[in-house]
Structures are given as C-alpha cells and as structure tokens.
Motif scaffolding. Structure first.
Motif, PDB file in Angstrom:
ATOM      1  N   ASP A  84       0.846  -1.207   0.000  1.00 34.64           N
ATOM      2  CA  ASP A  84       0.000   0.000   0.000  1.00 34.64           C
ATOM      3  C   ASP A  84       0.882   1.258   0.000  1.00 34.64           C
ATOM      4  O   ASP A  84       0.650   2.204  -0.754  1.00 34.64           O
ATOM      5  CB  ASP A  84      -0.902   0.034   1.240  1.00 34.64           C
ATOM      6  CG  ASP A  84      -1.986  -1.031   1.240  1.00 34.64           C
ATOM      7  OD1 ASP A  84      -2.568  -1.272   2.321  1.00 34.64           O
ATOM      8  OD2 ASP A  84      -2.237  -1.624   0.179  1.00 34.64           O
ATOM      9  N   ILE A  85       1.901   1.248   0.864  1.00 33.55           N
ATOM     10  CA  ILE A  85       2.764   2.427   1.014  1.00 33.55           C
ATOM     11  C   ILE A  85       3.475   2.722  -0.302  1.00 33.55           C
ATOM     12  O   ILE A  85       3.569   3.866  -0.746  1.00 33.55           O
ATOM     13  CB  ILE A  85       3.758   2.208   2.176  1.00 33.55           C
ATOM     14  CG1 ILE A  85       2.998   2.290   3.507  1.00 33.55           C
ATOM     15  CG2 ILE A  85       4.920   3.193   2.114  1.00 33.55           C
ATOM     16  CD1 ILE A  85       3.730   1.707   4.690  1.00 33.55           C
ATOM     17  N   LYS A  86       3.917   1.651  -0.968  1.00 38.73           N
ATOM     18  CA  LYS A  86       4.623   1.837  -2.253  1.00 38.73           C
ATOM     19  C   LYS A  86       3.664   2.288  -3.347  1.00 38.73           C
ATOM     20  O   LYS A  86       3.863   3.312  -3.996  1.00 38.73           O
ATOM     21  CB  LYS A  86       5.290   0.529  -2.671  1.00 38.73           C
ATOM     22  CG  LYS A  86       6.536   0.182  -1.856  1.00 38.73           C
ATOM     23  CD  LYS A  86       7.150  -1.130  -2.333  1.00 38.73           C
ATOM     24  CE  LYS A  86       8.064  -1.743  -1.276  1.00 38.73           C
ATOM     25  NZ  LYS A  86       8.123  -3.214  -1.385  1.00 38.73           N
ATOM     26  N   THR A  87       2.558   1.565  -3.512  1.00 38.69           N
ATOM     27  CA  THR A  87       1.674   1.876  -4.649  1.00 38.69           C
ATOM     28  C   THR A  87       0.937   3.202  -4.456  1.00 38.69           C
ATOM     29  O   THR A  87       0.620   3.882  -5.422  1.00 38.69           O
ATOM     30  CB  THR A  87       0.637   0.753  -4.859  1.00 38.69           C
ATOM     31  OG1 THR A  87      -0.013   0.506  -3.612  1.00 38.69           O
ATOM     32  CG2 THR A  87       1.285  -0.527  -5.338  1.00 38.69           C
ATOM     33  N   LEU A  88       0.697   3.594  -3.212  1.00 38.70           N
ATOM     34  CA  LEU A  88      -0.020   4.857  -2.980  1.00 38.70           C
ATOM     35  C   LEU A  88       0.934   6.021  -2.715  1.00 38.70           C
ATOM     36  O   LEU A  88       0.493   7.127  -2.408  1.00 38.70           O
ATOM     37  CB  LEU A  88      -0.996   4.691  -1.804  1.00 38.70           C
ATOM     38  CG  LEU A  88      -2.140   3.695  -2.018  1.00 38.70           C
ATOM     39  CD1 LEU A  88      -2.906   3.485  -0.705  1.00 38.70           C
ATOM     40  CD2 LEU A  88      -3.097   4.168  -3.107  1.00 38.70           C
ATOM     41  N   ASN A  89       2.229   5.765  -2.821  1.00 39.33           N
ATOM     42  CA  ASN A  89       3.252   6.811  -2.554  1.00 39.33           C
ATOM     43  C   ASN A  89       3.043   7.487  -1.200  1.00 39.33           C
ATOM     44  O   ASN A  89       2.993   8.721  -1.097  1.00 39.33           O
ATOM     45  CB  ASN A  89       3.221   7.902  -3.644  1.00 39.33           C
ATOM     46  CG  ASN A  89       3.560   7.333  -5.007  1.00 39.33           C
ATOM     47  OD1 ASN A  89       4.519   6.563  -5.139  1.00 39.33           O
ATOM     48  ND2 ASN A  89       2.733   7.641  -5.997  1.00 39.33           N
ATOM     49  N   ILE A  90       2.864   6.666  -0.170  1.00 39.85           N
ATOM     50  CA  ILE A  90       2.604   7.180   1.170  1.00 39.85           C
ATOM     51  C   ILE A  90       3.887   7.745   1.780  1.00 39.85           C
ATOM     52  O   ILE A  90       4.959   7.130   1.659  1.00 39.85           O
ATOM     53  CB  ILE A  90       2.037   6.062   2.070  1.00 39.85           C
ATOM     54  CG1 ILE A  90       0.672   5.578   1.538  1.00 39.85           C
ATOM     55  CG2 ILE A  90       1.947   6.525   3.527  1.00 39.85           C
ATOM     56  CD1 ILE A  90      -0.435   6.603   1.522  1.00 39.85           C
ATOM     57  N   ASP A  91       3.774   8.919   2.433  1.00 37.58           N
ATOM     58  CA  ASP A  91       4.931   9.510   3.130  1.00 37.58           C
ATOM     59  C   ASP A  91       4.944   9.162   4.618  1.00 37.58           C
ATOM     60  O   ASP A  91       6.000   9.061   5.222  1.00 37.58           O
ATOM     61  CB  ASP A  91       4.871  11.045   2.991  1.00 37.58           C
ATOM     62  CG  ASP A  91       4.841  11.476   1.530  1.00 37.58           C
ATOM     63  OD1 ASP A  91       5.885  11.297   0.875  1.00 37.58           O
ATOM     64  OD2 ASP A  91       3.773  11.919   1.039  1.00 37.58           O
ATOM     65  N   ILE A  92       3.741   9.043   5.196  1.00 38.59           N
ATOM     66  CA  ILE A  92       3.643   8.822   6.647  1.00 38.59           C
ATOM     67  C   ILE A  92       2.614   7.732   6.941  1.00 38.59           C
ATOM     68  O   ILE A  92       1.482   7.793   6.449  1.00 38.59           O
ATOM     69  CB  ILE A  92       3.199  10.126   7.372  1.00 38.59           C
ATOM     70  CG1 ILE A  92       4.165  11.272   7.072  1.00 38.59           C
ATOM     71  CG2 ILE A  92       3.089   9.898   8.885  1.00 38.59           C
ATOM     72  CD1 ILE A  92       3.641  12.641   7.516  1.00 38.59           C
ATOM     73  N   PHE A  93       3.042   6.765   7.759  1.00 32.92           N
ATOM     74  CA  PHE A  93       2.137   5.730   8.281  1.00 32.92           C
ATOM     75  C   PHE A  93       1.899   6.096   9.741  1.00 32.92           C
ATOM     76  O   PHE A  93       2.859   6.314  10.495  1.00 32.92           O
ATOM     77  CB  PHE A  93       2.813   4.361   8.172  1.00 32.92           C
ATOM     78  CG  PHE A  93       2.123   3.266   8.950  1.00 32.92           C
ATOM     79  CD1 PHE A  93       2.421   3.037  10.294  1.00 32.92           C
ATOM     80  CD2 PHE A  93       1.177   2.462   8.350  1.00 32.92           C
ATOM     81  CE1 PHE A  93       1.791   2.034  11.015  1.00 32.92           C
ATOM     82  CE2 PHE A  93       0.540   1.440   9.054  1.00 32.92           C
ATOM     83  CZ  PHE A  93       0.845   1.239  10.388  1.00 32.92           C
ATOM     84  N   ALA A  94       0.644   6.212  10.163  1.00 38.15           N
ATOM     85  CA  ALA A  94       0.382   6.594  11.563  1.00 38.15           C
ATOM     86  C   ALA A  94      -0.726   5.723  12.143  1.00 38.15           C
ATOM     87  O   ALA A  94      -1.679   5.371  11.451  1.00 38.15           O
ATOM     88  CB  ALA A  94      -0.025   8.064  11.631  1.00 38.15           C
ATOM     89  N   MET A  95      -0.545   5.375  13.426  1.00 35.45           N
ATOM     90  CA  MET A  95      -1.526   4.567  14.153  1.00 35.45           C
ATOM     91  C   MET A  95      -1.635   5.115  15.560  1.00 35.45           C
ATOM     92  O   MET A  95      -0.764   5.833  16.041  1.00 35.45           O
ATOM     93  CB  MET A  95      -1.050   3.101  14.260  1.00 35.45           C
ATOM     94  CG  MET A  95      -1.002   2.328  12.967  1.00 35.45           C
ATOM     95  SD  MET A  95      -2.630   2.060  12.265  1.00 35.45           S
ATOM     96  CE  MET A  95      -3.330   0.932  13.466  1.00 35.45           C
ATOM     97  N   GLY A  96      -2.705   4.731  16.241  1.00 33.61           N
ATOM     98  CA  GLY A  96      -2.816   5.044  17.660  1.00 33.61           C
ATOM     99  C   GLY A  96      -1.718   4.305  18.427  1.00 33.61           C
ATOM    100  O   GLY A  96      -1.261   3.247  18.002  1.00 33.61           O
ATOM    101  N   ASN A  97      -1.324   4.877  19.581  1.00 32.57           N
ATOM    102  CA  ASN A  97      -0.143   4.317  20.255  1.00 32.57           C
ATOM    103  C   ASN A  97      -0.401   3.017  21.005  1.00 32.57           C
ATOM    104  O   ASN A  97       0.507   2.479  21.646  1.00 32.57           O
ATOM    105  CB  ASN A  97       0.503   5.363  21.179  1.00 32.57           C
ATOM    106  CG  ASN A  97      -0.453   5.869  22.240  1.00 32.57           C
ATOM    107  OD1 ASN A  97      -1.483   5.253  22.509  1.00 32.57           O
ATOM    108  ND2 ASN A  97      -0.126   6.995  22.841  1.00 32.57           N
ATOM    109  N   ASP A  98      -1.608   2.447  20.885  1.00 35.31           N
ATOM    110  CA  ASP A  98      -1.783   1.069  21.375  1.00 35.31           C
ATOM    111  C   ASP A  98      -1.006   0.118  20.458  1.00 35.31           C
ATOM    112  O   ASP A  98      -0.763  -1.032  20.830  1.00 35.31           O
ATOM    113  CB  ASP A  98      -3.259   0.675  21.460  1.00 35.31           C
ATOM    114  CG  ASP A  98      -4.045   1.001  20.189  1.00 35.31           C
ATOM    115  OD1 ASP A  98      -4.827   0.163  19.741  1.00 35.31           O
ATOM    116  OD2 ASP A  98      -3.864   2.108  19.644  1.00 35.31           O
TER     117      ASP A  98
END
Ligand code: C2G
Length: 124
Positions: A84-98
């Motif tokens: 997903d990160i590669k094909t969508l050219n994502i710069d930032i992956f973020a999640m809740g800190n759990d």
C-alpha cells in the motif's frame, strides 16, 4: 512553487464509530494533506480475532464521509501495508499508540508515527 503533498495512511476496524476514532483520524490528517484509511474487512477481522457489530460496507461508508478522510481502501490482510505504502506513494504511516512499535519495520518505506489514543471510550 508547488508544495509537497504529504500522503498519510492509517489502518483500523472503526466498528461503532466513536469520538476516539474521529480524534485519531483528525490527528493523523494534521500530519499532512491527503489521508487514506484502510478499513479491516469482516473477513480480516475474523483473522484478527476481532468481533465486529457493523458490517464492512457500513463502516466504510461512515469513514469515507468523514471530512478529513480523502480515500478509503479495504484492509484484507496484515501483509498489505508495505505494498500500500509503495503503490499509494505514502509519506507517513500513523496509528494510535496502542500499536506503539508494532509497525517500525515500515520505517524502510515511510515515516512511522504512533499518536495518542482517546481513552475512556472503546468499541468493546
Ligand atoms: N483509537 C483511538 N482511541 C480509541 C480507540 C481507537 O485513538 N479510544 C485508534 C486506534 O489506536 C487505531 C484506530 O483508532 O489507530 C482504529 O482503532 P480500531 O478500529 O480498534 O483498529 P484496530 O482493530 O486496532 O485495527 O492493521 C492494523 C489494524 O487493522 C488496526
């Protein structure tokens, strides 16, 4: 001068959508300009061992109508994040800190951030 568009992605079930989910999506959107949310399908939630009350199509319709959300895609397995990160050219992956630390391996492909959760509320 064209400013870079920071593309962000986050993943989740978003069952019984509540203020904790909204605050998280708002915090994630504040990290950039374009937010993609990958929503766990009912089948994947079974893999996660997570019972959901609201079917995927309804969870998807709710989230894609949230003002700060630009795109919704299905999350069908644990392994799709790198692709997903590669094909969508994502710069930032973020999640809740759990999820703190659980996705650091994605740092090879993009920035990885864990944001504060909203306590005293949960879908369970
Ligand atoms: N969240 C939050 N505050 C809450 C509840 C949830 O900030 N009170 C955040 C979680 O940290 C997560 C997002 O909202 O980042 C979605 O939470 P869930 O729907 O519980 O997602 P989860 O089942 O943890 O699925 O591959 C990752 C998984 O799909 C994450």
């Amino acid at each position: 001068m064209c400013l870079k568009t920071n593309k962000i992605i986050t993943y989740g079930t978003f069952d019984l959508f509540h203020i904790g989910h909204l605050r998280l999506l708002q915090r994630v959107k504040n990290l950039g300009q374009y937010l993609t949310v990958a929503i766990s399908t009912d089948e994947f939630n079974a893999v996660k061992g997570k019972k959901t009350l609201i079917p995927y199509e309804q969870r998807r319709e709710i989230v894609e109508n949230i003002k700060c959300v630009d795109q919704v895609i299905p999350e069908t397995c644990w392994e799709q994040k790198e692709n997903d990160i590669k094909t969508l050219n994502i710069d930032i992956f973020a999640m809740g800190n759990d999820w703190e630390g659980k996705f650091d391996f994605l740092r090879d492909h993009c920035e990885v951030l864990y944001l504060p959760r909203t306590d005293d509320i949960s879908s369970t």
